[in-house]
Motif scaffolding. Structure first.
Motif, mmCIF file in Angstrom:
data_model
loop_
_atom_site.group_PDB
_atom_site.id
_atom_site.type_symbol
_atom_site.label_atom_id
_atom_site.label_comp_id
_atom_site.label_asym_id
_atom_site.label_seq_id
_atom_site.Cartn_x
_atom_site.Cartn_y
_atom_site.Cartn_z
ATOM 1 N N TYR A 209 0.990 -0.698 -0.326
ATOM 2 C CA TYR A 209 -0.278 -0.093 -0.263
ATOM 3 C C TYR A 209 0.922 1.560 0.018
ATOM 4 N N GLY A 210 1.622 1.252 0.349
ATOM 5 C CA GLY A 210 3.461 2.204 0.697
ATOM 6 C C GLY A 210 3.241 2.854 1.320
ATOM 7 N N GLY A 211 3.064 1.732 2.690
ATOM 8 C CA GLY A 211 2.483 2.646 3.753
ATOM 9 C C GLY A 211 1.510 1.688 5.016
ATOM 10 N N VAL A 212 1.840 1.714 6.154
ATOM 11 C CA VAL A 212 0.997 1.877 7.411
ATOM 12 C C VAL A 212 -0.201 2.876 7.297
ATOM 13 N N GLY A 213 -0.177 4.082 7.488
ATOM 14 C CA GLY A 213 -0.924 4.914 7.036
ATOM 15 C C GLY A 213 -1.890 4.940 5.709
ATOM 16 N N GLU A 214 -0.965 5.051 4.128
ATOM 17 C CA GLU A 214 -1.753 4.539 3.675
ATOM 18 C C GLU A 214 -2.971 3.673 3.524
ATOM 19 N N ALA A 220 -10.878 3.193 5.014
ATOM 20 C CA ALA A 220 -11.505 3.600 5.886
ATOM 21 C C ALA A 220 -11.792 4.124 4.784
ATOM 22 N N GLU A 221 -12.052 4.659 3.950
ATOM 23 C CA GLU A 221 -12.872 4.407 2.239
ATOM 24 C C GLU A 221 -13.518 3.814 1.924
ATOM 25 N N GLN A 222 -13.096 2.695 1.774
ATOM 26 C CA GLN A 222 -13.729 1.091 1.480
ATOM 27 C C GLN A 222 -14.011 0.639 2.211
ATOM 28 N N ARG A 223 -13.659 0.065 3.270
ATOM 29 C CA ARG A 223 -14.037 -0.892 4.074
ATOM 30 C C ARG A 223 -14.029 0.229 5.745
ATOM 31 N N PRO A 224 -14.821 0.927 5.853
ATOM 32 C CA PRO A 224 -15.388 1.708 6.914
ATOM 33 C C PRO A 224 -15.521 1.242 8.565
ATOM 34 N N GLU A 225 -16.688 0.746 8.309
ATOM 35 C CA GLU A 225 -17.086 -0.386 9.245
ATOM 36 C C GLU A 225 -16.510 -0.901 9.789
ATOM 37 N N LEU A 226 -14.927 -1.401 9.442
ATOM 38 C CA LEU A 226 -14.407 -2.442 9.845
ATOM 39 C C LEU A 226 -12.931 -1.425 11.130
ATOM 40 N N ALA B 19 -12.219 0.775 32.461
ATOM 41 C CA ALA B 19 -12.752 1.349 31.573
ATOM 42 C C ALA B 19 -12.456 1.812 30.220
ATOM 43 N N ALA B 20 -11.609 1.766 29.843
ATOM 44 C CA ALA B 20 -10.732 2.532 28.271
ATOM 45 C C ALA B 20 -10.384 1.737 27.393
ATOM 46 N N PHE B 21 -10.822 -0.001 27.783
ATOM 47 C CA PHE B 21 -10.695 -0.921 26.724
ATOM 48 C C PHE B 21 -12.437 -1.617 26.538
ATOM 49 N N VAL B 22 -13.619 -0.952 27.556
ATOM 50 C CA VAL B 22 -14.174 -1.649 27.763
ATOM 51 C C VAL B 22 -15.245 -0.652 27.533
ATOM 52 N N TRP B 23 -16.613 -0.535 26.906
ATOM 53 C CA TRP B 23 -17.998 0.670 27.077
ATOM 54 C C TRP B 23 -17.655 0.425 28.646
ATOM 55 N N PRO B 24 -17.776 1.847 29.018
ATOM 56 C CA PRO B 24 -18.228 3.292 28.584
ATOM 57 C C PRO B 24 -16.886 4.051 28.441
ATOM 58 N N LEU B 25 -15.643 4.218 28.723
ATOM 59 C CA LEU B 25 -14.914 5.328 28.103
ATOM 60 C C LEU B 25 -14.902 5.229 26.453
ATOM 61 N N TYR B 26 -14.062 3.793 26.350
ATOM 62 C CA TYR B 26 -13.405 3.853 24.780
ATOM 63 C C TYR B 26 -14.620 4.530 24.093
ATOM 64 N N PRO B 27 -16.591 4.284 23.660
ATOM 65 C CA PRO B 27 -16.819 4.633 22.317
ATOM 66 C C PRO B 27 -17.572 6.234 23.260
ATOM 67 N N ALA B 28 -16.839 6.090 24.652
ATOM 68 C CA ALA B 28 -17.279 7.624 24.840
ATOM 69 C C ALA B 28 -16.446 8.354 24.067
ATOM 70 N N PHE B 29 -15.097 8.249 23.564
ATOM 71 C CA PHE B 29 -14.029 8.627 23.310
ATOM 72 C C PHE B 29 -13.845 8.354 21.560
ATOM 73 N N ILE B 30 -14.103 7.279 21.191
ATOM 74 C CA ILE B 30 -13.757 6.888 20.216
ATOM 75 C C ILE B 30 -14.929 6.621 19.493
ATOM 76 N N ASP B 31 -15.065 6.899 18.246
ATOM 77 C CA ASP B 31 -16.507 6.687 17.249
ATOM 78 C C ASP B 31 -16.596 6.166 15.906
ATOM 79 N N GLY B 32 -14.961 6.332 15.657
ATOM 80 C CA GLY B 32 -14.971 6.445 13.519
ATOM 81 C C GLY B 32 -13.241 5.941 13.569
ATOM 82 N N PRO B 33 -13.191 6.118 12.618
ATOM 83 C CA PRO B 33 -11.930 5.755 11.991
ATOM 84 C C PRO B 33 -11.175 7.172 12.310
ATOM 85 N N GLU B 34 -11.339 7.979 12.738
ATOM 86 C CA GLU B 34 -10.658 9.173 12.772
ATOM 87 C C GLU B 34 -10.519 9.908 14.087
ATOM 88 N N PRO B 35 -9.554 10.386 14.088
ATOM 89 C CA PRO B 35 -8.481 10.704 14.012
ATOM 90 C C PRO B 35 -7.713 9.831 13.823
#
Lengths: 491, 72
Positions: A209-214, A220-226, B19-35
């Protein structure tokens, strides 16, 4: 040289190195059970670090965990959570167990509990549960080793032959050197796996992929649910927080209770070595990070494996890598299987003899006879696991899950043994038995568990409640208990 | 035997870490791929950070506890 020859050559060289290290390790120990099972209570910091760390680095770490990352996304991170916190109770329990072990001559946790409460039946119960958990656990390690050899030699070595070859080596060094054979090979295998895991985990995403970040940005773009916590369940749906969290909590409580791990309290040279082992333990979790990254690397890979567990061999065989790298990785996977398998094999045979025969059935053996009996059982346990691996292959995971919950139920009794004066033998036995039964029944009927919580959690609640109530109504706490606890506290 | 303040602090911080590895702290801070942190998605980076955090906590406790024992 054909690619298969190179892979087989590297694997055989690796097995030979393990055999040499393992067989030469036990020269200095005494010819007693304490020598064979607990290394004469003289293991130093380096060996203790790797011997406890190897329990995390099993065939599951090299095959199952990347499979989780691949198919269930960030749910695979749960292993980092429970492994990091789960060993901490050992910081306090380990030195206490070591002190009473030194004074009364224990080499297993069950004989310690049975001695404190003068209840040999507890040792019998714990021996049976441990054996039921360990034989399928060992069978899975064997299957893992056989599977990797078959895949990576493109079928030149069959699964049965591969597993037999690898575990003949394990049997040889465990039989010759006991716990020291386990310890020194685990040290060698641990260092090998760490170097390999990190170099592969960083290099392969770079190539693909050109790196871990990439790589993660593409996922995140293609399988965000993971990448959305807590990940996916076995059916591929978003996992609920109840089952996810309770799985981790039960694993945390049960972690130190695994007999092959707890027994190492009796092997350490001194208390500070034990404590330092616990302090350093989370660093072992960090070596799982690259393996998880490798699992994610397969998510957007061109072809898919038949089963998630096969993702890592599949990726390596199809990424156009040099056979030298494939061979090294094959050796790493064998290391993971062997370094858990040897400790499990050694613990099962020791427990059956010490807890089952000597303690529960009250048939004392001479030191020499005990060592001979453990050696004979090594062969028996290995053959049983091998038979299970290749005869009853479908029910293996079910059998393991069946036993995983009950091991956690050791926790209240073991903690009470080392800290609570009023606790009585009847209370410990009743709590453990009730906890085991509830866990087994509820794991068969998950529909009865509210919010999908882990069955072991309900078993633990009943276990603790019974232990406390019976101990309050009919307390133990004799002069012998005072003496035992004074020893545990180092007074 | 009365628990020392140092032990209580360790237990409290470990409960937070759990608590940071399970509910409630984990979902309170992280809810998606970002950042993304150092190339890792949020959930991954969160776990690595807590593993390192618990390791440092245990190092600190071990050092302070031994220091306390020596003074006694």
């Amino acid at each position: 040289m054909s690619p298969q020859t190179i892979v087989i050559g590297i694997s055989v060289a690796y097995l030979t190195a393990c055999l040499a290290i393992g067989a030469s390790a036990g020269r200095k120990t005494s010819d007693s059970a304490a020598g064979f099972v607990a290394g004469d209570r003289a293991l130093g910091a380096l060996v203790m670090y790797f011997i406890t760390g190897a329990t995390i680095f099993s065939a599951f770490a090299f095959l199952g965990m990347p499979g989780w990352a691949y198919s269930r996304g960030v749910a695979g991170l749960y292993i980092l959570g429970f492994g990091t916190v789960g060993f901490v109770p050992f910081y306090f329990l380990g030195p206490r167990a070591a002190r009473v072990g030194r004074r009364f001559g224990f080499v297993t946790q069950a004989e310690m509990v049975a001695h404190r409460f003068r209840t040999p039946a507890v040792a019998g119960l714990m021996a049976v549960i441990s054996a039921i958990a360990f034989v399928p656990y060992l069978a899975i390690q064997m299957k893992g080793a056989g599977y990797v050899l078959t895949e990576m030699t493109s079928g030149a070595v069959s699964e049965r032959v591969g597993a037999a070859l690898v575990y003949t080596v394990v049997l040889a060094y465990v039989m010759k050197s006991g716990v020291l054979g386990v310890g020194w090979t685990n040290t060698f295998q641990g260092i090998f796996m760490m170097v390999l895991a990190w170099s592969m985990g960083l290099w392969l995403p770079h190539v693909l992929y050109g790196g871990v970040g990439e790589m993660f940005e593409s996922i995140a773009e293609q399988r965000p649910e993971l990448l959305v916590p807590p990940g996916l369940d076995a059916a591929g749906e978003p996992w609920a927080w109840g089952p996810y969290s309770s799985n981790i909590l039960v694993s945390i409580v049960g972690f130190s209770m695994w007999p092959h791990l707890f027994m190492k309290a009796f092997s350490a040279k001194d208390e500070n070595t034990l404590r330092r082992t616990v302090v350093l333990y989370p660093t072992f979790q960090l070596f799982l990070v690259p393996i998880l990254i490798l699992g994610f690397a397969a998510v957007l890979f061109a072809s898919a494996p038949d089963k998630p567990d096969q993702v890592l061999p599949h990726l390596l065989m199809n990424a156009g890598l040099s056979p030298w790298i494939v061979g090294l990785f094959c050796a790493g996977a064998l290391a993971a299987s062997m370094s858990s398998g040897d400790a499990i094999l050694h613990a099962t045979a020791s427990i059956l003899v010490r807890d089952g025969w000597v303690t529960a059935a009250r048939r004392p053996l001479s030191a020499q006879a005990e060592r001979t009996a453990i050696r004979a059982l090594l062969v028996f346990v290995l053959l049983a696991a091998y038979g299970l691996a290749f005869v009853y292959s479908d029910s293996l995971v079910t059998l393991l899950l069946f036993a995983y919950g009950p091991i956690t139920q050791f926790a209240p009794g073991v903690v009470a043994t080392l800290v609570w004066r009023r606790a009585s033998g009847a209370a410990v036995l009743a709590g453990m038995l009730a906890g085991i039964i509830v866990t087994l029944v509820l794991s068969q009927r998950p529909d009865l568990c509210p919010w999908g919580l882990h069955a072991g959690l309900f078993g633990l609640a009943l276990n603790v409640a019974l232990l406390v109530m019976i101990s309050l109504v009919r307390p133990g706490g004799t002069a012998e208990d005072d003496d035992f606890l004074a020893t545990a506290q180092g007074r | 035997m009365r628990p020392r303040p140092l032990d209580l602090a360790l237990v409290l911080l470990l409960l937070i870490a759990t608590a940071a590895f399970v509910w409630p702290l984990y979902p309170a801070f992280i809810d998606g791929p970002e950042p993304f942190v150092l190339g890792l998605p949020a959930a991954f980076a969160w776990h690595v950070a807590w593993v390192v955090g618990v390791f440092l906590l245990l190092c600190a406790y071990h050092t302070l506890a031994r220091h306390g024992e020596e003074r006694e």
